[in-house]
Design an enzyme around this catalytic site. Structure first.
Site, PDB file in Angstrom:
ATOM      1  N   GLU A  25      38.933  88.724  50.711  1.00  0.00           N
ATOM      2  CA  GLU A  25      38.065  87.652  50.207  1.00  0.00           C
ATOM      3  C   GLU A  25      37.282  86.997  51.340  1.00  0.00           C
ATOM      4  O   GLU A  25      36.119  86.630  51.174  1.00  0.00           O
ATOM      5  CB  GLU A  25      38.890  86.612  49.451  1.00  0.00           C
ATOM      6  N   TYR A 108      36.311  78.816  45.908  1.00  0.00           N
ATOM      7  CA  TYR A 108      36.272  80.191  45.399  1.00  0.00           C
ATOM      8  C   TYR A 108      37.404  81.032  45.974  1.00  0.00           C
ATOM      9  O   TYR A 108      38.120  81.717  45.239  1.00  0.00           O
ATOM     10  CB  TYR A 108      34.929  80.867  45.707  1.00  0.00           C
ATOM     11  N   ASP A 126      32.171  83.781  41.365  1.00  0.00           N
ATOM     12  CA  ASP A 126      31.262  84.202  42.432  1.00  0.00           C
ATOM     13  C   ASP A 126      29.890  84.442  41.819  1.00  0.00           C
ATOM     14  O   ASP A 126      29.643  84.111  40.652  1.00  0.00           O
ATOM     15  CB  ASP A 126      31.800  85.450  43.145  1.00  0.00           C
TER      16      ASP A 126
END
Length: 332
Positions: A25, A108, A126
């Site tokens: 990520e 996020y 996203d």
């Protein structure tokens, strides 16, 4: 994607490695999956656990990151790994709020780790998810103003059962079917409930506020080679663009940079400029080259012996400088 666990394996009780998910990520911020896959495999081979990453040498991690861009992410990778080891016993916390307290982890990334690694019902949003939600609900307010509405819509759909699989499925839907241009609505599993498909507006969504013109900054990069082949490099300040990375000594970047040579020499200005684009500006670097004798002393930076120099360890902007200067250098 090497950090993923297939749905059938998840249903049988196998969850992804939180460390691998976290690393993916961080790398995927502002970078495509295609580019990240190779880097992720390399980092997992070099530093297979969060303990290994926490103990890693900063320069080694920064060098391995070279070419992936947005180098603050690499610095945060180290900071976060060390915080997980120091404050959480080397175990990533299975809690969205606690994940948010770790260096480099925002809403996020915290939601993605909580959902994908721990199967917690957090809402992962996203760019792909925003596009899917804008079309599914036919939302015409432009981004970024519409982000709260799109997030709220995404939250409504996030299930309590298998939220990790769901989060990845929606992101994949946006990446492969509900694409920015020419969406494949005929192949979409949400074709029937999609309001934009019914209205014929899918291709024009999501709408975005027009971007401002990207400014251009200028600078000077100084490439110095000693008679023995050694090259002059310096480590950039820890903060700011390319922070902590090796690079060529240079001037400040701006509209009209002041010359800042690292030593006195007979400088040759090359005809070609090194061109690179960062998130918020274009960079144009004038490349100046000098060859000096083996006794030369620099005001800043240090000489790296030719056998120890690795152009691949330089960030992309600095590697472009080297590519331009290389034909004028000895044995490069």
């Amino acid at each position: 994607m090497p950090w993923r666990v297939p749905p059938n394996a998840r249903q049988n009780g196998t969850l992804p490695d939180p460390y691998a998910v976290w690393m993916s990520e961080v790398m995927l911020q502002q970078t495509t999956v295609a580019a990240v896959r190779e880097y992720h495999n390399k980092f997992m081979a070099l530093w297979p656990s969060v303990h290994d990453m926490a103990a890693a040498d900063d320069a080694d991690v920064m060098a391995a990151w070279a070419g992936l861009g947005y180098y603050a992410r690499a610095r945060n990778l180290l900071k976060c790994a060390r915080a997980v080891v120091a404050d959480h016993g080397g175990v990533f916390p299975a809690d969205y709020a606690v994940l948010l307290t770790l260096p480099g982890i925002g809403p996020y990334t915290a939601a993605a780790i909580a959902s994908i690694a721990f199967d917690l019902p957090e809402t992962v949003v996203d760019g792909n998810v925003e596009r899917v939600m804008a079309r599914l609900f036919d939302i015409h307010d432009p981004l970024p103003k519409s982000k709260p509405v799109l997030t709220a819509r995404a939250k409504q759909l996030t299930p309590d059962t298998r939220p990790g699989d769901y989060a990845q499925a929606v992101m994949d839907l946006g990446a492969t079917i509900c694409t920015p241009r020419n969406p494949s609505c005929g192949a979409c599993p949400w074709q029937q409930p999609c309001a934009a498909n019914a209205a014929g507006t899918a291709a024009e969504l999501p709408k975005k506020t027009p971007k401002k013109k990207t400014p251009t900054r200028h600078g000077i990069a100084y490439v110095v080679q000693r008679a023995d082949g050694a090259l002059l490099l310096e480590t950039r300040p820890a903060s700011g663009l390319l922070g902590g990375m090796l690079g060529w000594p240079g001037s400040e970047w701006g509209d009209a940079p002041e010359p800042a040579p690292p030593l006195d020499a007979n400088w040759q200005t090359l005809n070609e400029q090194a061109r690179h684009t960062f998130t918020h500006f274009h960079l144009r670097l004038t490349v100046m080259v000098a060859k000096v004798d083996a006794r030369a002393q620099a005001r800043r930076g240090s000489f790296v012996a030719a056998p120890d120099f690795d152009a691949g360890a330089l960030p992309t902007a600095m590697r472009k400088v080297f590519d331009i200067a290389a034909p004028t250098l000895r044995n490069t």
